[in-house]
Design an enzyme around this catalytic site. Structure first.
Site, PDB file in Angstrom:
ATOM      1  N   HIS A 230       3.764 106.640 -23.640  1.00  0.00           N
ATOM      2  CA  HIS A 230       5.127 107.165 -23.793  1.00  0.00           C
ATOM      3  C   HIS A 230       5.055 108.607 -24.252  1.00  0.00           C
ATOM      4  CE1 HIS A 230       3.845 105.188 -27.498  1.00  0.00           C
ATOM      5  NE2 HIS A 230       4.494 106.142 -28.150  1.00  0.00           N
ATOM      6  N   PHE A 231       6.033 109.369 -23.812  1.00  0.00           N
ATOM      7  CA  PHE A 231       6.198 110.750 -24.267  1.00  0.00           C
ATOM      8  C   PHE A 231       7.486 110.815 -25.080  1.00  0.00           C
ATOM      9  CE2 PHE A 231       3.096 113.658 -22.294  1.00  0.00           C
ATOM     10  CZ  PHE A 231       2.342 112.717 -21.608  1.00  0.00           C
ATOM     11  N   HIS A 232       7.373 111.378 -26.273  1.00  0.00           N
ATOM     12  CA  HIS A 232       8.553 111.610 -27.104  1.00  0.00           C
ATOM     13  C   HIS A 232       9.200 112.921 -26.659  1.00  0.00           C
ATOM     14  CE1 HIS A 232       7.370 108.787 -30.435  1.00  0.00           C
ATOM     15  NE2 HIS A 232       6.179 108.980 -29.893  1.00  0.00           N
TER      16      HIS A 232
ATOM     17  N   ASP B 177      14.750 106.393 -28.796  1.00  0.00           N
ATOM     18  CA  ASP B 177      13.837 105.825 -29.790  1.00  0.00           C
ATOM     19  C   ASP B 177      14.651 105.097 -30.861  1.00  0.00           C
ATOM     20  OD1 ASP B 177      10.675 106.714 -30.816  1.00  0.00           O
ATOM     21  OD2 ASP B 177      12.015 105.679 -32.201  1.00  0.00           O
ATOM     22  N   ILE B 178      14.161 103.933 -31.255  1.00  0.00           N
ATOM     23  CA  ILE B 178      14.896 103.110 -32.223  1.00  0.00           C
ATOM     24  C   ILE B 178      14.862 103.710 -33.631  1.00  0.00           C
ATOM     25  CG2 ILE B 178      13.041 101.541 -32.986  1.00  0.00           C
ATOM     26  CD1 ILE B 178      14.955  99.207 -32.387  1.00  0.00           C
TER      27      ILE B 178
ATOM     28  N   GLN C  86      -1.028 106.729 -32.325  1.00  0.00           N
ATOM     29  CA  GLN C  86      -0.266 105.939 -31.352  1.00  0.00           C
ATOM     30  C   GLN C  86       0.005 104.575 -31.979  1.00  0.00           C
ATOM     31  OE1 GLN C  86      -2.204 105.372 -27.522  1.00  0.00           O
ATOM     32  NE2 GLN C  86      -0.385 104.413 -26.623  1.00  0.00           N
TER      33      GLN C  86
HETATM   34  P1  5GP Z   1       4.086 106.239 -31.228  1.00  0.00           P
HETATM   35  O1  5GP Z   1       3.975 106.085 -32.725  1.00  0.00           O
HETATM   36  O2  5GP Z   1       3.262 105.206 -30.496  1.00  0.00           O
HETATM   37  O3  5GP Z   1       3.834 107.628 -30.750  1.00  0.00           O
HETATM   38  O4  5GP Z   1       5.623 105.986 -30.900  1.00  0.00           O
HETATM   39  C1  5GP Z   1       6.189 104.727 -30.746  1.00  0.00           C
HETATM   40  C2  5GP Z   1       7.677 104.928 -30.862  1.00  0.00           C
HETATM   41  O5  5GP Z   1       8.310 103.789 -30.340  1.00  0.00           O
HETATM   42  C3  5GP Z   1       8.164 105.089 -32.316  1.00  0.00           C
HETATM   43  O6  5GP Z   1       8.831 106.335 -32.455  1.00  0.00           O
HETATM   44  C4  5GP Z   1       9.089 103.904 -32.507  1.00  0.00           C
HETATM   45  O7  5GP Z   1      10.232 104.226 -33.277  1.00  0.00           O
HETATM   46  C5  5GP Z   1       9.455 103.514 -31.087  1.00  0.00           C
HETATM   47  N1  5GP Z   1       9.733 102.089 -30.913  1.00  0.00           N
HETATM   48  C6  5GP Z   1       8.939 101.064 -31.313  1.00  0.00           C
HETATM   49  N2  5GP Z   1       9.489  99.884 -30.966  1.00  0.00           N
HETATM   50  C7  5GP Z   1      10.654 100.183 -30.327  1.00  0.00           C
HETATM   51  C8  5GP Z   1      11.674  99.368 -29.726  1.00  0.00           C
HETATM   52  O8  5GP Z   1      11.630  98.153 -29.720  1.00  0.00           O
HETATM   53  N3  5GP Z   1      12.717 100.032 -29.152  1.00  0.00           N
HETATM   54  C9  5GP Z   1      12.810 101.391 -29.147  1.00  0.00           C
HETATM   55  N4  5GP Z   1      13.874 101.929 -28.570  1.00  0.00           N
HETATM   56  N5  5GP Z   1      11.866 102.178 -29.695  1.00  0.00           N
HETATM   57  C10 5GP Z   1      10.800 101.577 -30.286  1.00  0.00           C
END
Ligand code: 5GP
Ligand code: ZN
Length: 134
Positions: free
Chosen positions: A99-101, A30-31, A93
């Site tokens: 995606h799964f963290h 994760d970035i 989301q």
């Molecule tokens: P959500 O909030 O949808 O559960 O998680 C999305 C995740 O994707 C966030 O933790 C965010 O940091 C990560 N993310 C968003 N854009 C990118 C990207 O371009 N590259 C990477 N490696 N992670 C990303």
């Protein structure tokens, strides 16, 4: 999906720190990691969230989640792991490709995963149960 950032990452069109890849799945750092080692597992095919992802793909994600959780323990000395998925904007989301963290947890890492639940009476729980089972 032409405009999906995770489709582009899975194809290699956008750079990522890849940790794992097979025919179906892709995992990368994760970035904005909650802690070092915070990974995301995605399917290579575009599915918005859990509601439209085929069971076979979810099965594979589940097995890979365990494998990568073990890797986090062995390689980063993680003591525990949180596995999280947000499906839908009300669930916070933010990227609409499933995606799964996989978040390693360490002693005294000072992160706090809490939904602050409140105690309910049995009759309230019974009402919800009836709604779910009706
Ligand atoms: P959500 O909030 O949808 O559960 O998680 C999305 C995740 O994707 C966030 O933790 C965010 O940091 C990560 N993310 C968003 N854009 C990118 C990207 O371009 N590259 C990477 N490696 N992670 C990303
Ligand atoms: Zn996508």
């Amino acid at each position: 999906m032409d405009n999906c950032i995770f489709c582009k990452i899975a194809k290699g069109d956008i750079a990522s720190f890849k940790i794992y890849e097979d025919d179906t799945l892709f995992a990368f750092l994760d970035i904005n990691p909650v802690v070092d080692g915070h990974l995301l597992i995605i399917p290579k095919t575009h599915h918005e969230n859990i509601f439209d992802t085929p069971d076979e793909v979810l099965e594979k994600i589940s097995i890979l989640s365990k494998k990568l959780a073990i890797t986090l323990k062995e390689k980063l000395n993680a003591k525990a792991v949180n596995i999280l998925n947000a499906s839908g904007k009300e669930a916070q989301q933010s990227v609409f490709h499933l995606h799964f963290h996989i978040i390693p947890r360490f002693e005294n890492d000072e992160k706090n995963l809490s939904f602050h639940g409140e105690k309910k009476e049995a009759k309230d729980l019974e009402r919800v149960k009836e709604m779910l089972l009706s």
